[in-house]
Design a protein around this motif. Structure first.
Motif, mmCIF file in Angstrom:
data_model
loop_
_atom_site.group_PDB
_atom_site.id
_atom_site.type_symbol
_atom_site.label_atom_id
_atom_site.label_comp_id
_atom_site.label_asym_id
_atom_site.label_seq_id
_atom_site.Cartn_x
_atom_site.Cartn_y
_atom_site.Cartn_z
ATOM 1 N N GLY A 7 -5.292 -5.526 -12.592
ATOM 2 C CA GLY A 7 -3.853 -5.345 -12.552
ATOM 3 C C GLY A 7 -3.456 -3.885 -12.544
ATOM 4 N N ALA A 8 -2.160 -3.651 -12.554
ATOM 5 C CA ALA A 8 -1.666 -2.280 -12.572
ATOM 6 C C ALA A 8 -2.127 -1.579 -13.837
ATOM 7 C CB ALA A 8 -0.140 -2.287 -12.506
ATOM 8 N N GLY A 9 -2.459 -0.314 -13.693
ATOM 9 C CA GLY A 9 -2.873 0.448 -14.864
ATOM 10 C C GLY A 9 -4.316 0.204 -15.259
ATOM 11 N N ALA A 10 -5.029 -0.609 -14.469
ATOM 12 C CA ALA A 10 -6.414 -0.945 -14.823
ATOM 13 C C ALA A 10 -7.290 0.301 -14.883
ATOM 14 C CB ALA A 10 -6.983 -1.940 -13.809
ATOM 15 N N VAL A 11 -7.143 1.151 -13.861
ATOM 16 C CA VAL A 11 -7.981 2.350 -13.804
ATOM 17 C C VAL A 11 -7.682 3.245 -14.997
ATOM 18 C CG1 VAL A 11 -8.504 4.430 -12.489
ATOM 19 C CG2 VAL A 11 -8.213 2.244 -11.298
ATOM 20 N N GLU A 12 -6.408 3.395 -15.326
ATOM 21 C CA GLU A 12 -6.030 4.254 -16.453
ATOM 22 C C GLU A 12 -6.624 3.728 -17.763
ATOM 23 O OE1 GLU A 12 -3.956 3.220 -14.082
ATOM 24 O OE2 GLU A 12 -3.813 5.196 -13.115
ATOM 25 N N ARG A 13 -6.557 2.424 -17.943
ATOM 26 C CA ARG A 13 -7.091 1.853 -19.185
ATOM 27 C C ARG A 13 -8.609 2.023 -19.265
ATOM 28 N NH1 ARG A 13 -3.621 -2.300 -17.702
ATOM 29 N NH2 ARG A 13 -5.382 -3.632 -17.176
ATOM 30 N N ALA A 14 -9.255 1.817 -18.129
ATOM 31 C CA ALA A 14 -10.712 1.991 -18.101
ATOM 32 C C ALA A 14 -11.071 3.452 -18.363
ATOM 33 C CB ALA A 14 -11.267 1.544 -16.749
ATOM 34 N N LEU A 15 -10.281 4.332 -17.781
ATOM 35 C CA LEU A 15 -10.521 5.765 -17.932
ATOM 36 C C LEU A 15 -10.397 6.192 -19.392
ATOM 37 C CD1 LEU A 15 -11.269 7.954 -15.984
ATOM 38 C CD2 LEU A 15 -8.856 8.399 -15.562
ATOM 39 N N ALA A 16 -9.441 5.585 -20.082
ATOM 40 C CA ALA A 16 -9.256 5.942 -21.489
ATOM 41 C C ALA A 16 -10.511 5.608 -22.295
ATOM 42 C CB ALA A 16 -8.042 5.200 -22.055
ATOM 43 N N VAL A 17 -11.150 4.483 -21.967
ATOM 44 C CA VAL A 17 -12.390 4.110 -22.668
ATOM 45 C C VAL A 17 -13.520 5.050 -22.263
ATOM 46 C CG1 VAL A 17 -14.141 2.318 -22.975
ATOM 47 C CG2 VAL A 17 -11.714 1.696 -22.866
ATOM 48 N N LEU A 18 -13.612 5.295 -20.958
ATOM 49 C CA LEU A 18 -14.697 6.134 -20.444
ATOM 50 C C LEU A 18 -14.625 7.554 -20.998
ATOM 51 C CD1 LEU A 18 -17.085 6.538 -18.524
ATOM 52 C CD2 LEU A 18 -15.445 6.949 -16.684
ATOM 53 N N ARG A 19 -13.405 8.069 -21.124
ATOM 54 C CA ARG A 19 -13.251 9.445 -21.592
ATOM 55 C C ARG A 19 -13.340 9.558 -23.102
ATOM 56 N NH1 ARG A 19 -8.881 11.883 -17.383
ATOM 57 N NH2 ARG A 19 -9.915 13.875 -17.707
ATOM 58 N N GLY A 20 -13.242 8.451 -23.785
ATOM 59 C CA GLY A 20 -13.257 8.472 -25.250
ATOM 60 C C GLY A 20 -14.615 8.894 -25.793
ATOM 61 N N ARG A 127 -19.579 -2.766 -19.356
ATOM 62 C CA ARG A 127 -18.770 -3.976 -19.525
ATOM 63 C C ARG A 127 -17.540 -3.708 -20.393
ATOM 64 N NH1 ARG A 127 -22.588 -9.347 -19.929
ATOM 65 N NH2 ARG A 127 -23.688 -9.058 -17.960
ATOM 66 N N THR A 128 -17.707 -2.827 -21.374
ATOM 67 C CA THR A 128 -16.549 -2.475 -22.207
ATOM 68 C C THR A 128 -15.490 -1.768 -21.362
ATOM 69 O OG1 THR A 128 -18.002 -2.258 -24.119
ATOM 70 C CG2 THR A 128 -15.831 -1.256 -24.303
ATOM 71 N N VAL A 129 -15.947 -0.843 -20.510
ATOM 72 C CA VAL A 129 -15.025 -0.140 -19.615
ATOM 73 C C VAL A 129 -14.327 -1.153 -18.700
ATOM 74 C CG1 VAL A 129 -14.903 1.508 -17.698
ATOM 75 C CG2 VAL A 129 -16.348 2.017 -19.694
ATOM 76 N N LEU A 130 -15.103 -2.090 -18.155
ATOM 77 C CA LEU A 130 -14.539 -3.105 -17.261
ATOM 78 C C LEU A 130 -13.559 -4.012 -18.010
ATOM 79 C CD1 LEU A 130 -17.840 -3.847 -15.365
ATOM 80 C CD2 LEU A 130 -15.725 -3.053 -14.270
ATOM 81 N N GLY A 131 -13.870 -4.271 -19.259
ATOM 82 C CA GLY A 131 -12.987 -5.098 -20.074
ATOM 83 C C GLY A 131 -11.608 -4.467 -20.209
ATOM 84 N N ALA A 132 -11.604 -3.143 -20.380
ATOM 85 C CA ALA A 132 -10.320 -2.438 -20.490
ATOM 86 C C ALA A 132 -9.521 -2.575 -19.204
ATOM 87 C CB ALA A 132 -10.567 -0.966 -20.813
ATOM 88 N N ALA A 133 -10.235 -2.674 -18.091
ATOM 89 C CA ALA A 133 -9.561 -2.833 -16.801
ATOM 90 C C ALA A 133 -9.236 -4.294 -16.495
ATOM 91 C CB ALA A 133 -10.445 -2.254 -15.692
ATOM 92 N N GLY A 134 -9.599 -5.184 -17.386
ATOM 93 C CA GLY A 134 -9.367 -6.611 -17.128
ATOM 94 C C GLY A 134 -10.290 -7.167 -16.065
ATOM 95 N N MET A 135 -11.491 -6.598 -15.965
ATOM 96 C CA MET A 135 -12.401 -7.019 -14.894
ATOM 97 C C MET A 135 -13.650 -7.734 -15.394
ATOM 98 S SD MET A 135 -11.907 -3.792 -12.342
ATOM 99 C CE MET A 135 -12.939 -4.420 -11.018
ATOM 100 N N VAL A 136 -13.544 -8.357 -16.548
ATOM 101 C CA VAL A 136 -14.627 -9.221 -17.021
ATOM 102 C C VAL A 136 -14.505 -10.548 -16.257
ATOM 103 C CG1 VAL A 136 -15.433 -10.556 -19.018
ATOM 104 C CG2 VAL A 136 -14.758 -8.159 -19.294
ATOM 105 N N PRO A 137 -15.615 -11.126 -15.786
ATOM 106 C CA PRO A 137 -15.513 -12.409 -15.070
ATOM 107 C C PRO A 137 -14.709 -13.419 -15.885
ATOM 108 C CG PRO A 137 -17.744 -11.565 -14.891
ATOM 109 C CD PRO A 137 -16.999 -10.635 -15.827
ATOM 110 N N LYS A 138 -13.871 -14.161 -15.173
ATOM 111 C CA LYS A 138 -12.903 -14.975 -15.908
ATOM 112 C C LYS A 138 -13.564 -16.051 -16.767
ATOM 113 C CE LYS A 138 -11.544 -18.283 -12.272
ATOM 114 N NZ LYS A 138 -12.646 -18.048 -11.318
ATOM 115 N N GLY A 139 -14.724 -16.535 -16.350
ATOM 116 C CA GLY A 139 -15.421 -17.544 -17.156
ATOM 117 C C GLY A 139 -15.853 -17.000 -18.504
#
Lengths: 438, 210, 105
Positions: A7-20, A127-139
């Motif tokens: 979704g919108a803001g996914a990259v920003e949220r992932a970036l916040a985790v990655l840069r942390g 996977r944590t970074v992807l989770g912040a972006a909402g990109m964990v497989p839906k299952g």
């Protein structure tokens, strides 16, 4: 391959985790890989598909390139030279395909890394970074969410648990011809709490009946619980620390409430690992009870003469699949062998085995990630070939997740085997009290 | 003292300072809480000893030439660094020591070049390589060549010192920093496998049941 | 999402072969899905299991507990595993046109 849309803001949220700030373990590992590439053929995914993207070093490097961009001087100043990469949607999509579609977190490459780092820790960070972006497989996400919402990953109600246990208890009495046979539930002060995988309650109760039979014959002081009984942890697969902790905490709180001395975890690799090894770290405190796998407990019963087994009752050739999370990452290595040597007439090892064993292909939550189903079956070819080479008719595996994958491999690769839990095999070999010794 | 010795000294001090800062910033791995099944100490000991045996890991046993080349390469680099450090206090070495260094550096250089060729030609390796991989390898090869030259012709020692200075200054910046981080990685992973009783395998506990 | 073609008919299914649009389901579709599950002939027992799962799903939105399935159909547990080699979750639920159940299946 379709990934969940970010979704919108996914990259920003992932970036916040990655840069942390990353923990020391992950940082050390990310700075250690020299890309020697010798890990390639230790990975079942690479062995099966021969694609360079499946090399552990390649999967690690995807993450390391992002890390270098935001955490190293050269990565900031000369990104092209050190291969540092900006985090954008394309990078996230590549990361998702690698971290969820090409890695089962089995850790075989860690054991074989010539430097001595653990790629699965790095993939978990991805996977944590992807989770912040909402990109964990839906299952995977859905199973975690359902567990958080209802207390178990199948949304089974307390009434349904109670009815199922009552039904199985009646069956147990009929089968054993013993009206005193019981499946105690919610019993305070029992020595052992036996916690299960919800699929046993909902669809696959044979393993639960087998465990009940074994506890009964061994004379164990045990109980089940009608709430918070779920040993699985999809928060752990999603590498969502808060969810993983919250899921584990429920069962732990329930065990504390019941006042048991020992939490016995049903045959579930990641559930054992999460509760035995990870949960005290998540909670930041030791648990007031011992955590064991049912496999360990059964082996102790056999050692102490509380169970008598007749190997001729399991006459067909049996081989053993070692679940990564129980064995390579959990340390339960010999117990399952004690049981099969005592309870089966023709037990043969697959090669390699124990902590060197290949993943079945269904680990790391991949079984719940339908979008990667084709890759999962393809990667399972290595396991299928191992099984076929033994000539076994039965594959034993102390992990429900592995069992589901092995059942699929059985059908896809036409192995002609039966896939069973250890408890089912042990229960079949039991010499009941009053019966003559074998 | 020669100017090149001073430059090398400054470079080494700077490098050690940067590495120390990196180590400090890394922080420490929290002490584990879950009760051990095996021994962390045994795991760490294993990780720094027998785990290096060519038969200990598939990555080594299945790729013996690459693995042995890697070992020879790293032994040579270590010898070269020791020679660099010694050059700070006195330029000449006994001929036996010089001979040993020459052999190690020569073998190491040959292995380093072979690994560079492998990185350039192996499709799999190219897929994971970045420009810096080739550069770092070439820089180390250059240092080994300078080590060899200094062992054979003492007059080239200043060149060796300058090349060495460049190498130690560069080391903390790029992939060569693994020389620091791999110590932590090996320690941490060794401790984990040890504690969990996986490697070395713990004796099965026979506890209080029954 | 992908498609499978069974005996000339094409269906949208998920990557594991579960029907994407449960409302497309009918007896004919069940028979076709059964062939992908290694069930060549739908016996009365197969139908009893599938219909019970289907009805429960339409009413509750998820798959029934195995206990309920056994008790309502009168078919014992081990027989259900024989009828559907992939088991009640991936086997019977798929033939009954349900989406993939949650959990470790």
């Amino acid at each position: 391959m379709a990934e969940p849309s970010a979704g919108a803001g996914a990259v920003e949220r992932a970036l916040a985790v990655l840069r942390g700030r990353l923990d020391a373990r992950t940082t050390a590992f990310l700075n250690s890989c020299v890309r020697c590439g010798l890990c390639a053929d230790t990975c079942h995914v690479f062995l099966a598909d021969s694609e360079s993207e499946s090399m552990p070093a390649h999967k690690v490097e995807r993450v390391a390139r992002l890390f270098r961009r935001y955490h190293t001087l050269l990565g900031r100043l000369t990104p092209g030279f050190v291969g540092a990469q900006n985090l954008d949607l394309e990078a996230l999509e590549g990361l998702a395909a690698a971290a969820f579609g090409r890695c089962t977190l089995c850790g075989r490459c860690a054991l074989n890394c010539s430097v001595g780092l653990d790629p699965s820790t790095i993939i978990r960070f991805a996977r944590t970074v992807l989770g912040a972006a909402g990109m964990v497989p839906k299952g995977i996400r859905a199973n975690a969410d359902l567990a958080l919402e209802t207390g178990n990953n199948m949304g089974i109600s307390r009434e349904n648990v109670l009815e199922t246990v009552a039904w199985l208890e009646q069956d147990l009495r009929d089968t054993l011809g013993d009206p005193a046979a019981a499946m105690p539930i919610d019993r305070y002060g029992a020595r052992v709490l036996y916690a299960v995988n919800p699929r046993e309650v909902k669809f696959f109760p044979l393993s639960l009946s087998a465990a009940a039979t074994i506890f009964h014959v061994a004379g164990e002081d045990w109980t089940l619980t009608s709430t918070d009984f779920d040993i699985t942890n999809y928060g752990y697969f999603a590498a969502d620390a808060a969810a993983a902790r919250a899921i584990a905490e429920r069962l732990i709180a329930r065990a504390e409430e019941l006042g048991v001395e020992e939490l016995v975890v049903a045959e579930c690799g990641h559930g054992y690992r999460a509760l035995r090894w990870e949960a005290p770290e998540w909670l930041g405190r030791p648990l007031p009870f011992k955590v064991s796998s049912l496999v360990e407990v059964m082996a102790e019963y056999v050692d102490h003469g509380l169970l008598r087994l007749d190997p001729t009752k399991n006459a067909d050739r049996i081989t053993l699949h070692d679940p990564c999370n129980l064995v390579r990452n959990g340390g339960v290595i010999e117990e399952q062998r004690v049981l099969l040597r005592a309870g089966a007439a023709d037990f043969v090892e697959m090669v390699p085995n124990r902590e060197d064993n290949y993943c079945c292909g269904g680990g790391g939550g991949m079984l719940a990630a339908s979008e990667h189903a084709a890759k999962r079956i393809e990667a399972g070819r290595i396991k299928a070939e191992q099984i076929r080479a033994t000539g076994a008719k039965v594959v034993a595996s102390p992990c429900h997740n592995c069992i589901d994958q092995l059942m699929e491999l059985n059908r896809f690769y036409k192995l002609g085997v039966e896939v069973r839990t250890l408890a089912e095999i042990v229960a079949d070999a039991l010499v009941l009290p009053g019966q003559p010794a074998p | 003292m020669h100017a090149t010795t001073l430059i090398l000294l400054a470079a080494m001090v700077t490098s050690v300072a940067v590495f120390t800062a990196l180590r400090f910033r890394l922080g420490s791995v929290p002490a584990p809480i879950a009760p051990a099944r095996g021994s962390a100490a045994a795991g760490i000991l294993y990780a720094f000893t027998f785990a290096f045996a060519p038969w200990a890991k598939e990555s080594a046993s299945r790729h013996l030439p690459s693995y042995l080349a890697g070992i020879a390469y790293h032994v040579a680099v270590f010898a070269g660094l020791v020679r660099l450090a010694v050059s700070l206090v006195g330029p000449s070495l006994p001929s036996l020591a010089n001979g040993v260094i020459a052999v190690l550096a020569g073998c190491g250089l040959a292995c380093g070049l072979a690994l560079l060729v492998k990185r350039c030609t192996d499709r799999r390796l190219r897929a994971v390589s970045v420009p810096e991989d080739y550069f770092a390898n070439a820089l180390v090869n250059l240092m080994l060549a300078a080590t060899l030259a200094a062992a054979l012709r003492p007059s080239t020692l200043p060149v060796f010192q300058i090349v060495g200075a460049v190498l130690v200054l560069y080391a903390p910046l790029g992939k060569l920093r693994h020389m620091l981080f791999l110590l932590t990685s090996r320690w941490v992973l060794g401790a984990t496998f040890g504690r969990r009783g996986v490697r070395p395998t713990a004796v099965r506990s026979r506890s209080d049941h029954g | 999402m992908s498609e499978i073609t069974i005996q000339g008919r094409t269906f949208a299914v998920d990557e594991e072969g579960f029907l994407q649009k449960p409302e497309l389901w009918n007896d004919e579709v069940a028979k076709l899905l059964a062939t992908t599950e290694g069930v060549t002939e739908m016996s009365p027992e197969h139908w009893a299991v599938v219909r019970m799962i289907r009805e429960y799903y339409l009413e509750h939105g998820n798959a029934p507990m195995i206990r309920l399935l056994c008790q309502r159909t009168g078919i014992n547990l081990r027989t259900i595993f024989k009828l559907f080699p992939a088991g009640p979750a991936k086997g019977a639920c798929k033939v009954a046109g349900l989406p993939k159940p949650e959990g470790c299946v």
